[in-house]
Design a protein around this motif. Structure first.
Motif, PDB file in Angstrom:
ATOM      1  N   GLU A  95     -13.317 -11.860  22.989  1.00  6.07           N
ATOM      2  CA  GLU A  95     -12.006 -12.330  23.467  1.00  6.07           C
ATOM      3  C   GLU A  95     -10.851 -11.657  22.738  1.00  6.07           C
ATOM      4  OE1 GLU A  95      -9.492 -16.486  23.594  1.00  6.07           O
ATOM      5  OE2 GLU A  95     -11.664 -16.589  23.756  1.00  6.07           O
ATOM      6  N   THR A  96     -10.977 -11.479  21.428  1.00  5.53           N
ATOM      7  CA  THR A  96      -9.899 -10.854  20.657  1.00  5.53           C
ATOM      8  C   THR A  96      -9.727  -9.390  21.054  1.00  5.53           C
ATOM      9  OG1 THR A  96     -10.429 -12.327  18.830  1.00  5.53           O
ATOM     10  CG2 THR A  96      -9.012 -10.481  18.331  1.00  5.53           C
ATOM     11  N   VAL A 153      -4.345  -8.071  15.581  1.00  2.00           N
ATOM     12  CA  VAL A 153      -3.571  -8.712  16.654  1.00  2.00           C
ATOM     13  C   VAL A 153      -2.423  -9.510  16.054  1.00  2.00           C
ATOM     14  CG1 VAL A 153      -3.650 -10.497  18.451  1.00  2.00           C
ATOM     15  CG2 VAL A 153      -5.401  -8.716  18.380  1.00  2.00           C
ATOM     16  N   ARG A 154      -2.694 -10.229  14.975  1.00  2.78           N
ATOM     17  CA  ARG A 154      -1.645 -11.002  14.300  1.00  2.78           C
ATOM     18  C   ARG A 154      -0.563 -10.064  13.753  1.00  2.78           C
ATOM     19  NH1 ARG A 154      -4.724 -14.260  11.895  1.00  2.78           N
ATOM     20  NH2 ARG A 154      -5.264 -12.918  10.159  1.00  2.78           N
ATOM     21  N   THR A 159      -8.860  -9.450  14.809  1.00  5.76           N
ATOM     22  CA  THR A 159      -8.030 -10.661  14.818  1.00  5.76           C
ATOM     23  C   THR A 159      -6.807 -10.489  13.923  1.00  5.76           C
ATOM     24  OG1 THR A 159      -9.968 -12.030  15.247  1.00  5.76           O
ATOM     25  CG2 THR A 159      -8.031 -13.145  14.366  1.00  5.76           C
ATOM     26  N   GLU A 187      -7.876  -9.352  24.179  1.00  7.29           N
ATOM     27  CA  GLU A 187      -6.470  -9.675  23.917  1.00  7.29           C
ATOM     28  C   GLU A 187      -5.717  -8.433  23.449  1.00  7.29           C
ATOM     29  OE1 GLU A 187      -3.733 -12.724  21.224  1.00  7.29           O
ATOM     30  OE2 GLU A 187      -5.894 -12.662  20.904  1.00  7.29           O
TER      31      GLU A 187
END
Length: 90
Positions: free
Chosen positions: A3-4, A37-38, A34, A7
């Motif tokens: 999922e990440t 993405v952040r 993750t 994204e």
């Protein structure tokens, strides 16, 4: 792809240059997707704040993902080597 990863692919609109920059950053730093993405979202917000209300070309560019991934990489280089940053600025 998890999922990440999907994204991140969505954030980068599947643009090859943005994907290559992100992948290189992840490979070189060992950062997980993750966290990237952040970091990407934080950098995006910073870029949008710095250009708010201006007539900067960045505000006229709807897909700012290449600029965002480039800035993330640039800041990482800047933290490692001032000489490398000066060369890039040249």
């Amino acid at each position: 792809m998890d999922e990440t990863g999907r994204e991140l692919l969505g954030l980068l609109d599947g643009l090859p240059l943005a994907l290559a920059q992100a992948a290189s950053y992840l490979r070189e730093t060992g950062l997980d997707v993750t966290s990237y993405v952040r970091l990407y979202r934080q950098q995006w917000d910073d870029l949008m704040k710095s250009d708010a209300g201006s007539s900067s070309p960045l505000m006229n560019y709807d897909q700012r993902n290449v600029g965002t991934t480039w800035t993330i990489s640039f800041k990482a280089i800047e933290a490692r080597s001032k000489n490398a940053v000066n060369l890039l600025r040249l």
